[in-house]
Design a protein around this motif. Structure first.
Motif, PDB file in Angstrom:
ATOM      1  N   GLY A  12      -7.463   0.244  -4.391  1.00 48.22           N
ATOM      2  CA  GLY A  12      -8.502  -0.390  -5.538  1.00 48.22           C
ATOM      3  C   GLY A  12      -9.376   0.918  -5.711  1.00 48.22           C
ATOM      4  O   GLY A  12     -10.560   0.586  -5.311  1.00 48.22           O
ATOM      5  N   ALA A  13      -9.176   1.683  -6.511  1.00 48.26           N
ATOM      6  CA  ALA A  13     -10.202   2.487  -7.050  1.00 48.26           C
ATOM      7  C   ALA A  13      -9.902   3.504  -8.388  1.00 48.26           C
ATOM      8  O   ALA A  13      -8.645   3.925  -8.450  1.00 48.26           O
ATOM      9  CB  ALA A  13     -10.594   3.564  -5.936  1.00 48.26           C
ATOM     10  N   SER A  14     -10.778   3.441  -9.123  1.00 46.56           N
ATOM     11  CA  SER A  14     -10.547   4.388 -10.567  1.00 46.56           C
ATOM     12  C   SER A  14     -11.160   5.855 -10.212  1.00 46.56           C
ATOM     13  O   SER A  14     -11.689   6.077  -9.239  1.00 46.56           O
ATOM     14  CB  SER A  14     -11.283   3.753 -11.657  1.00 46.56           C
ATOM     15  OG  SER A  14     -12.712   3.921 -11.382  1.00 46.56           O
ATOM     16  N   TYR A  15     -10.646   6.809 -11.093  1.00 44.66           N
ATOM     17  CA  TYR A  15     -11.157   8.060 -10.974  1.00 44.66           C
ATOM     18  C   TYR A  15     -12.755   8.054 -10.927  1.00 44.66           C
ATOM     19  O   TYR A  15     -13.192   8.767 -10.019  1.00 44.66           O
ATOM     20  CB  TYR A  15     -10.790   9.064 -12.092  1.00 44.66           C
ATOM     21  CG  TYR A  15     -11.372  10.170 -11.960  1.00 44.66           C
ATOM     22  CD1 TYR A  15     -11.112  11.308 -11.077  1.00 44.66           C
ATOM     23  CD2 TYR A  15     -12.580  10.619 -12.638  1.00 44.66           C
ATOM     24  CE1 TYR A  15     -11.932  12.468 -10.955  1.00 44.66           C
ATOM     25  CE2 TYR A  15     -13.422  11.668 -12.738  1.00 44.66           C
ATOM     26  CZ  TYR A  15     -12.708  12.888 -11.646  1.00 44.66           C
ATOM     27  OH  TYR A  15     -13.449  13.997 -11.465  1.00 44.66           O
ATOM     28  N   GLY A  43      -1.506  -4.246   2.275  1.00 43.93           N
ATOM     29  CA  GLY A  43      -2.297  -5.236   2.797  1.00 43.93           C
ATOM     30  C   GLY A  43      -2.476  -6.308   1.721  1.00 43.93           C
ATOM     31  O   GLY A  43      -2.028  -6.325   0.587  1.00 43.93           O
ATOM     32  N   SER A  44      -3.693  -6.975   1.807  1.00 40.32           N
ATOM     33  CA  SER A  44      -4.122  -8.149   0.981  1.00 40.32           C
ATOM     34  C   SER A  44      -4.855  -7.625  -0.232  1.00 40.32           C
ATOM     35  O   SER A  44      -5.359  -8.206  -1.042  1.00 40.32           O
ATOM     36  CB  SER A  44      -5.058  -9.131   1.697  1.00 40.32           C
ATOM     37  OG  SER A  44      -6.011  -8.466   2.469  1.00 40.32           O
ATOM     38  N   ALA A  45      -5.348  -6.191  -0.163  1.00 42.70           N
ATOM     39  CA  ALA A  45      -5.975  -5.758  -1.454  1.00 42.70           C
ATOM     40  C   ALA A  45      -5.205  -5.917  -2.602  1.00 42.70           C
ATOM     41  O   ALA A  45      -3.947  -5.798  -2.574  1.00 42.70           O
ATOM     42  CB  ALA A  45      -6.410  -4.315  -1.005  1.00 42.70           C
ATOM     43  N   ASP A  46      -6.043  -5.972  -3.504  1.00 39.97           N
ATOM     44  CA  ASP A  46      -5.057  -6.219  -5.190  1.00 39.97           C
ATOM     45  C   ASP A  46      -4.768  -4.771  -5.695  1.00 39.97           C
ATOM     46  O   ASP A  46      -4.083  -5.054  -6.500  1.00 39.97           O
ATOM     47  CB  ASP A  46      -6.180  -6.906  -6.182  1.00 39.97           C
ATOM     48  CG  ASP A  46      -7.534  -6.246  -6.466  1.00 39.97           C
ATOM     49  OD1 ASP A  46      -7.588  -4.931  -6.410  1.00 39.97           O
ATOM     50  OD2 ASP A  46      -8.517  -7.068  -6.740  1.00 39.97           O
ATOM     51  N   GLY A 251     -12.697  -7.057   5.256  1.00 38.95           N
ATOM     52  CA  GLY A 251     -11.896  -7.801   5.909  1.00 38.95           C
ATOM     53  C   GLY A 251     -11.458  -7.553   7.545  1.00 38.95           C
ATOM     54  O   GLY A 251     -10.263  -7.898   8.068  1.00 38.95           O
ATOM     55  N   ARG A 252     -12.417  -6.956   8.334  1.00 44.48           N
ATOM     56  CA  ARG A 252     -12.168  -6.734   9.365  1.00 44.48           C
ATOM     57  C   ARG A 252     -12.909  -7.276  10.573  1.00 44.48           C
ATOM     58  O   ARG A 252     -14.264  -7.818  10.174  1.00 44.48           O
ATOM     59  CB  ARG A 252     -12.086  -5.103   9.960  1.00 44.48           C
ATOM     60  CG  ARG A 252     -11.235  -4.454   8.874  1.00 44.48           C
ATOM     61  CD  ARG A 252      -9.749  -4.350   9.310  1.00 44.48           C
ATOM     62  NE  ARG A 252      -9.624  -3.273  10.369  1.00 44.48           N
ATOM     63  CZ  ARG A 252      -9.226  -1.951  10.060  1.00 44.48           C
ATOM     64  NH1 ARG A 252      -9.134  -1.408   8.983  1.00 44.48           N
ATOM     65  NH2 ARG A 252      -9.221  -1.188  11.273  1.00 44.48           N
TER      66      ARG A 252
END
Length: 310
Positions: A12-15, A43-46, A251-252
């Motif tokens: 999940g990251a834009s430029y 994993g669970s990231a969107d 989430g760790r």
């Protein structure tokens, strides 16, 4: 000991997100900004806003940064043909003024291939393609100006390529990594400037570095020519509360991160890196930075940890 920032933008990251991290790392004095090459979250990231291509990213960063080196852990050999890939990487090296480092691997994440219509051959065939790509890409870059390059392999053939454009650097550093016991060390001995191990324990690292050294000796190469590096998840805090907060954000669990990565206060992380250096001889650490919104994480490590490793 050199510290580098390593990101996983498929999570999940834009430029613009990556640009902020790269500029923060540059201003803080890190040696390089690296990113993965994946087209699907894990994993669970969107995974929003969606995947970005590393070499398009680096074309932008080549102009939007000034001094920090730029590279991949690892470009997937399954995603691209070797000739056009050599062109793209050489062009970005020119655009950056010679700041590119080229990590390449065989590709492993089958689901992202099926999600985007990319063929995913069996492991043996992927390694055949990987080996041929290394020969072709480095061969194109190293062909003297005015010469031509030809190659006849099982999977790729090139005839009288003009082998253009040339990179800005005399030799773009090539990173190879992974845990394969036979073919991976052999490829590293033949092509690598640096050998990287991601997310392994010290004992496994010692064994794999020894295999690379042996492969170098077998072909008459000095093993010390290959830089040893490791990639480890990082979770730093000036206090235990800061560490717990940052672990929760990705989430760790703190206990798991301390076992498998670099986690804790400045003294704890410095001690852990020192143990790695003493037992494995590593010269670089890639800090897998998972919360790209937490720019203070990057600057605090540069201020509190890096000076103690000099």
């Amino acid at each position: 000991m050199e510290l580098r920032i390593f990101t996983e933008p498929q999570q999940g990251a834009s430029y613009d997100d990556l640009l902020r991290v790269a500029r923060t790392a540059e201003d803080a004095g890190y040696g390089a900004f690296f990113r993965s090459d994946h087209y699907l979250k894990m994993g669970s990231a969107d995974g929003l806003p969606g995947p970005t291509d590393p070499w398009i990213t680096f074309a932008g960063l080549a102009r939007d940064t000034s001094t920090i080196r730029l590279g991949t852990l690892m470009t997937a050999a399954t995603f691209r043909y070797p000739g056009p890939l050599a062109i793209s990487v050489a062009q970005v090296d020119q655009m950056s003024g010679g700041r590119v480092e080229f990590g390449i691997g065989a590709g492993w994440y089958e689901t992202e291939h099926t999600a985007y219509g990319i063929p995913f051959p069996p492991l043996g065939a992927r390694f055949e393609r990987y080996e041929e790509q290394l020969a072709i890409i480095t061969g194109l870059w190293e062909t003297p100006l005015g010469g031509t390059f030809s190659f006849e392999g099982k999977h790729y053939s090139l005839t009288d390529s003009p082998a253009l454009p040339k990179p800005a650097q005399d030799r773009i550093p090539v990173l190879i990594g992974g845990r394969g016991a036979r073919r991976t060390p052999a490829l590293a001995a033949s092509y690598a400037t640096e050998f990287n191990l991601p997310f392994v324990g010290i004992d496994d690292a010692v064994e794999q570095y020894a295999r690379v050294d042996a492969a170098c000796t077998e072909i008459g190469r000095d093993p010390s020519e290959i830089i040893r590096s490791v990639a480890l998840v990082v979770c730093f805090g000036r206090t235990d509360a800061d560490v717990a907060r940052r672990a929760a954000a990705i989430g760790r669990e703190v206990s798991e991160l301390k076992q498998n990565g670099l986690c804790g206060t400045p003294a704890e992380i410095v001690d852990r890196i020192g143990t790695w250096r003493e037992q494995t001889g590593i010269q670089r650490v890639y800090l897998q930075t998972l919360d790209l919104s937490d720019l203070d994480h990057i600057t605090e490590i540069a201020a509190d940890v890096a000076p103690q490793l000099a």
